[in-house]
Write a protein that holds these residues in place. Structure first.
Motif, PDB file in Angstrom:
ATOM      1  N   ASP A 191       4.634  -9.058   8.209  1.00 29.34           N
ATOM      2  CA  ASP A 191       3.414  -9.646   7.640  1.00 29.34           C
ATOM      3  C   ASP A 191       2.185  -9.331   8.490  1.00 29.34           C
ATOM      4  OD1 ASP A 191       4.210 -11.277   9.740  1.00 29.34           O
ATOM      5  OD2 ASP A 191       3.766 -13.163   8.700  1.00 29.34           O
ATOM      6  N   LYS A 192       2.360  -9.192   9.809  1.00 26.80           N
ATOM      7  CA  LYS A 192       1.222  -8.841  10.673  1.00 26.80           C
ATOM      8  C   LYS A 192       0.769  -7.408  10.420  1.00 26.80           C
ATOM      9  CE  LYS A 192       2.217 -12.071  14.444  1.00 26.80           C
ATOM     10  NZ  LYS A 192       2.505 -12.205  15.895  1.00 26.80           N
ATOM     11  N   VAL A 193       1.733  -6.513  10.186  1.00 21.34           N
ATOM     12  CA  VAL A 193       1.381  -5.130   9.889  1.00 21.34           C
ATOM     13  C   VAL A 193       0.680  -5.041   8.535  1.00 21.34           C
ATOM     14  CG1 VAL A 193       2.307  -2.818   9.465  1.00 21.34           C
ATOM     15  CG2 VAL A 193       3.243  -4.225  11.311  1.00 21.34           C
ATOM     16  N   MET A 194       1.172  -5.775   7.559  1.00 26.07           N
ATOM     17  CA  MET A 194       0.525  -5.781   6.243  1.00 26.07           C
ATOM     18  C   MET A 194      -0.901  -6.324   6.337  1.00 26.07           C
ATOM     19  SD  MET A 194       2.454  -4.382   4.095  1.00 26.07           S
ATOM     20  CE  MET A 194       4.144  -4.010   3.615  1.00 26.07           C
ATOM     21  N   ALA A 195      -1.097  -7.346   7.155  1.00 22.07           N
ATOM     22  CA  ALA A 195      -2.447  -7.868   7.367  1.00 22.07           C
ATOM     23  C   ALA A 195      -3.330  -6.825   8.039  1.00 22.07           C
ATOM     24  CB  ALA A 195      -2.395  -9.143   8.209  1.00 22.07           C
ATOM     25  N   GLY A 196      -2.742  -6.039   8.936  1.00 23.21           N
ATOM     26  CA  GLY A 196      -3.491  -4.975   9.594  1.00 23.21           C
ATOM     27  C   GLY A 196      -3.911  -3.892   8.625  1.00 23.21           C
ATOM     28  N   ILE A 197      -3.019  -3.510   7.710  1.00 26.86           N
ATOM     29  CA  ILE A 197      -3.359  -2.514   6.694  1.00 26.86           C
ATOM     30  C   ILE A 197      -4.468  -3.042   5.788  1.00 26.86           C
ATOM     31  CG2 ILE A 197      -2.459  -1.303   4.662  1.00 26.86           C
ATOM     32  CD1 ILE A 197       0.257  -1.171   6.153  1.00 26.86           C
ATOM     33  N   ASP A 198      -4.358  -4.310   5.413  1.00 26.52           N
ATOM     34  CA  ASP A 198      -5.422  -4.937   4.608  1.00 26.52           C
ATOM     35  C   ASP A 198      -6.754  -4.861   5.341  1.00 26.52           C
ATOM     36  OD1 ASP A 198      -3.589  -5.611   2.644  1.00 26.52           O
ATOM     37  OD2 ASP A 198      -3.342  -7.693   3.342  1.00 26.52           O
ATOM     38  N   ALA A 199      -6.750  -5.165   6.625  1.00 25.82           N
ATOM     39  CA  ALA A 199      -7.990  -5.171   7.412  1.00 25.82           C
ATOM     40  C   ALA A 199      -8.582  -3.767   7.512  1.00 25.82           C
ATOM     41  CB  ALA A 199      -7.727  -5.732   8.806  1.00 25.82           C
ATOM     42  N   ALA A 200      -7.736  -2.774   7.701  1.00 25.63           N
ATOM     43  CA  ALA A 200      -8.217  -1.401   7.803  1.00 25.63           C
ATOM     44  C   ALA A 200      -8.851  -0.932   6.499  1.00 25.63           C
ATOM     45  CB  ALA A 200      -7.065  -0.476   8.199  1.00 25.63           C
ATOM     46  N   GLN A 201      -8.197  -1.235   5.392  1.00 25.46           N
ATOM     47  CA  GLN A 201      -8.760  -0.828   4.101  1.00 25.46           C
ATOM     48  C   GLN A 201     -10.036  -1.610   3.783  1.00 25.46           C
ATOM     49  OE1 GLN A 201      -5.284  -1.066   1.371  1.00 25.46           O
ATOM     50  NE2 GLN A 201      -5.350   1.180   1.358  1.00 25.46           N
ATOM     51  N   ALA A 202     -10.064  -2.862   4.150  1.00 20.10           N
ATOM     52  CA  ALA A 202     -11.278  -3.653   3.930  1.00 20.10           C
ATOM     53  C   ALA A 202     -12.448  -3.120   4.747  1.00 20.10           C
ATOM     54  CB  ALA A 202     -11.015  -5.121   4.288  1.00 20.10           C
ATOM     55  N   ALA A 203     -12.154  -2.518   5.899  1.00 20.92           N
ATOM     56  CA  ALA A 203     -13.201  -1.949   6.755  1.00 20.92           C
ATOM     57  C   ALA A 203     -13.637  -0.569   6.277  1.00 20.92           C
ATOM     58  CB  ALA A 203     -12.700  -1.868   8.195  1.00 20.92           C
ATOM     59  N   GLY A 204     -12.955  -0.043   5.265  1.00 12.80           N
ATOM     60  CA  GLY A 204     -13.345   1.243   4.693  1.00 12.80           C
ATOM     61  C   GLY A 204     -12.622   2.443   5.250  1.00 12.80           C
ATOM     62  N   MET A 205     -11.588   2.216   6.069  1.00 10.11           N
ATOM     63  CA  MET A 205     -10.844   3.339   6.634  1.00 10.11           C
ATOM     64  C   MET A 205      -9.753   3.800   5.676  1.00 10.11           C
ATOM     65  SD  MET A 205     -10.464   2.536  10.723  1.00 10.11           S
ATOM     66  CE  MET A 205      -9.863   0.852  10.589  1.00 10.11           C
ATOM     67  N   ARG A 206      -9.522   5.116   5.648  1.00 13.69           N
ATOM     68  CA  ARG A 206      -8.387   5.667   4.923  1.00 13.69           C
ATOM     69  C   ARG A 206      -7.141   5.433   5.762  1.00 13.69           C
ATOM     70  NH1 ARG A 206      -8.019   6.906  -0.173  1.00 13.69           N
ATOM     71  NH2 ARG A 206      -6.410   8.434   0.393  1.00 13.69           N
ATOM     72  N   VAL A 207      -6.072   4.991   5.119  1.00 12.99           N
ATOM     73  CA  VAL A 207      -4.817   4.717   5.814  1.00 12.99           C
ATOM     74  C   VAL A 207      -3.745   5.669   5.296  1.00 12.99           C
ATOM     75  CG1 VAL A 207      -3.008   3.018   6.282  1.00 12.99           C
ATOM     76  CG2 VAL A 207      -5.403   2.283   6.117  1.00 12.99           C
ATOM     77  N   LYS A 208      -3.052   6.321   6.218  1.00 13.20           N
ATOM     78  CA  LYS A 208      -1.861   7.095   5.870  1.00 13.20           C
ATOM     79  C   LYS A 208      -0.667   6.423   6.498  1.00 13.20           C
ATOM     80  CE  LYS A 208      -0.827  11.219   7.716  1.00 13.20           C
ATOM     81  NZ  LYS A 208       0.575  11.122   8.218  1.00 13.20           N
ATOM     82  N   ILE A 209       0.393   6.270   5.727  1.00 13.29           N
ATOM     83  CA  ILE A 209       1.617   5.653   6.224  1.00 13.29           C
ATOM     84  C   ILE A 209       2.568   6.739   6.711  1.00 13.29           C
ATOM     85  CG2 ILE A 209       3.597   4.213   5.625  1.00 13.29           C
ATOM     86  CD1 ILE A 209       0.956   2.694   5.625  1.00 13.29           C
ATOM     87  N   ASN A 210       3.126   6.533   7.911  1.00 13.32           N
ATOM     88  CA  ASN A 210       4.176   7.392   8.451  1.00 13.32           C
ATOM     89  C   ASN A 210       5.485   6.630   8.420  1.00 13.32           C
ATOM     90  OD1 ASN A 210       2.396   9.463   9.039  1.00 13.32           O
ATOM     91  ND2 ASN A 210       2.153   8.882  11.187  1.00 13.32           N
ATOM     92  N   ALA A 211       6.513   7.210   7.808  1.00 15.92           N
ATOM     93  CA  ALA A 211       7.833   6.576   7.743  1.00 15.92           C
ATOM     94  C   ALA A 211       8.880   7.535   8.284  1.00 15.92           C
ATOM     95  CB  ALA A 211       8.173   6.185   6.309  1.00 15.92           C
ATOM     96  N   VAL A 212       9.677   7.069   9.226  1.00 20.17           N
ATOM     97  CA  VAL A 212      10.782   7.868   9.754  1.00 20.17           C
ATOM     98  C   VAL A 212      12.004   7.636   8.870  1.00 20.17           C
ATOM     99  CG1 VAL A 212      12.321   8.245  11.715  1.00 20.17           C
ATOM    100  CG2 VAL A 212       9.892   7.795  12.096  1.00 20.17           C
ATOM    101  N   ALA A 213      12.610   8.714   8.401  1.00 22.47           N
ATOM    102  CA  ALA A 213      13.802   8.612   7.562  1.00 22.47           C
ATOM    103  C   ALA A 213      15.014   8.327   8.441  1.00 22.47           C
ATOM    104  CB  ALA A 213      14.003   9.906   6.782  1.00 22.47           C
ATOM    105  N   LEU A 214      15.682   7.212   8.191  1.00 30.64           N
ATOM    106  CA  LEU A 214      16.806   6.779   9.012  1.00 30.64           C
ATOM    107  C   LEU A 214      18.049   6.621   8.139  1.00 30.64           C
ATOM    108  CD1 LEU A 214      14.872   4.046  11.033  1.00 30.64           C
ATOM    109  CD2 LEU A 214      15.630   6.277  11.907  1.00 30.64           C
ATOM    110  N   LYS A 215      19.054   7.404   8.466  1.00 27.36           N
ATOM    111  CA  LYS A 215      20.288   7.417   7.692  1.00 27.36           C
ATOM    112  C   LYS A 215      20.925   6.034   7.647  1.00 27.36           C
ATOM    113  CE  LYS A 215      24.761   9.825   7.573  1.00 27.36           C
ATOM    114  NZ  LYS A 215      25.596  10.831   8.285  1.00 27.36           N
ATOM    115  N   GLY A 216      21.234   5.584   6.420  1.00 22.70           N
ATOM    116  CA  GLY A 216      21.891   4.305   6.258  1.00 22.70           C
ATOM    117  C   GLY A 216      21.011   3.101   6.482  1.00 22.70           C
ATOM    118  N   VAL A 217      19.719   3.330   6.729  1.00 28.35           N
ATOM    119  CA  VAL A 217      18.808   2.217   7.003  1.00 28.35           C
ATOM    120  C   VAL A 217      17.749   2.099   5.897  1.00 28.35           C
ATOM    121  CG1 VAL A 217      17.144   1.243   8.635  1.00 28.35           C
ATOM    122  CG2 VAL A 217      19.167   2.430   9.480  1.00 28.35           C
ATOM    123  N   ASN A 218      16.935   3.156   5.759  1.00 30.03           N
ATOM    124  CA  ASN A 218      15.861   3.078   4.753  1.00 30.03           C
ATOM    125  C   ASN A 218      15.925   4.206   3.725  1.00 30.03           C
ATOM    126  OD1 ASN A 218      15.070   5.253   6.307  1.00 30.03           O
ATOM    127  ND2 ASN A 218      12.982   4.520   6.657  1.00 30.03           N
TER     128      ASN A 218
END
Length: 351
Positions: free
Chosen positions: A161-188
């Motif tokens: 929830d803290k990370v989601m709030a951070g993304i909300d804050a960044a977008q509200a400030a007008g910054m473009r956000v790119k998400i980086n996701a590491v592919a983890l076998k058997g996890v995500n």
């Protein structure tokens, strides 16, 4: 005048008096992108990045913010156009916003095209508005899952929830956000399609990254490793992906997802070597320059930095280092001994 402001003024005077030569490696690649780890510390302990009980560098070993400013400015004078601050988690470094504020002068002068950062997002509620005001227009946020329990397991300490709030804050400030996701076998691996829909639904690009074999993190690399060739094949069952000629300055190769209209990137250090167009080098928080993420050869820039108030020794050390930049990396997972390719952790090298 603050110490970091005085340093900035000195650096500017040095640049005016002794224009530096641009950086070109032995393979005629212009080095225009510098990634700087400002700290090896983090408020998470992601399973693919750190061990749970890390031994961090003594604070006395770290470059000061003034020294980081001087080093970054030396690279900018030599043709670096993109500067990314990383960690660890860069926003946990005490006083880090004074460094962003000082480096922003290179945006104002036109000597730097982009000042950005990679973050886990936890500190963005506090800093997003100030970052945007200093000229940071685009940031990368590392996020591997949308499931709170799984997020806690991956990060060991993090709260979604803290990370989601951070993304909300960044977008509200007008910054473009790119998400980086590491592919983890058997996890995500089963929720990467959901991550695509979620990110694109919020007008964010998504980049999926293969596990990089750096450092002993207490997990078997073979247990974590999921080839992106397999990921892409599975995503192709859900989405129409069209190749596009889009680059961010990093190693990702992007496609356009027809169903969402968004961009999806793939970083594949193991299944596809992306070194042919490498334009970047990495500086650690102790002043060590790695010319390649996947090689151990490095250059000590702290010693020449501290040896003189002028930049002659520093510039010579930088030029000597770039002259040793290899053509590519040798990433491989040691299947026989279950060893990482390199002993140092990703958090030490930076992002």
């Amino acid at each position: 005048m603050t110490e970091i402001a005085a340093t900035a003024e000195l650096v500017a005077e040095l640049s005016r008096s002794a224009p530096a030569r641009p950086l070109v490696d032995p393979f005629q690649r212009a080095i225009t992108y510098l990634r700087v780890s400002v700290t090896d510390r983090c408020d998470f302990r992601c399973v693919y990045c750190m061990s749970e009980h890390m031994t961090f560098l003594p604070k006395a070993d770290l470059l000061t913010l003034e020294e980081l400013d001087r080093l970054c400015s030396a690279f900018i004078a030599k043709g670096v156009r993109k500067l990314r601050l990383t960690g660890g988690e860069p926003l946990v470094r005490r006083g880090i916003m004074t460094l962003f504020g000082s480096l922003a002068r290179h945006l104002d002068s036109g000597d730097l095209d982009e000042l950005t950062l990679t973050t886990n997002g936890s500190q963005l509620p506090k800093y997003a508005a100030e970052l945007a005001s200093l000229g940071v227009k685009r940031i990368n946020v590392s996020l591997d899952t949308l499931d709170p329990g799984k997020f806690r397991a991956i990060t060991r300490w993090g709260e979604l929830d803290k990370v989601m709030a951070g993304i909300d804050a960044a977008q509200a400030a007008g910054m473009r956000v790119k998400i980086n996701a590491v592919a983890l076998k058997g996890v995500n691996e089963d929720e990467l399609g959901e991550l695509v829909r979620w990110a694109h639904g919020r007008d964010m690009d998504l980049t999926i990254i293969e596990v990089m074999p750096l450092g002993d993190v207490g997990e078997g690399r073979l247990d974590q490793y999921l080839p992106l060739s397999m990921v892409r094949a599975r995503l192709a069952e859900q989405f129409t992906m069209d190749e596009i000629d889009y680059r961010t300055g990093g190693p990702a190769r992007f496609v356009r997802v027809a169903e969402t209209g968004g961009r999806l990137g793939f970083i594949t250090p193991l299944t596809h070597n992306f070194c042919e167009s490498c334009n970047r080098v990495r500086l650690t928080c102790t002043g060590t320059l790695y010319m390649c993420l996947g090689q151990e050869d490095a250059a000590d820039l702290r010693t020449p930095l501290r040896a003189s108030e002028g930049n002659e020794l520093l510039n010579a050390a930088i030029e000597d280092a770039i002259a040793r930049k290899p053509k590519g990396h040798d990433f491989i997972i040691d299947r026989r001994h279950q060893r990482p390719a390199l002993a140092r952790h990703m958090s030490v090298t930076g992002g």
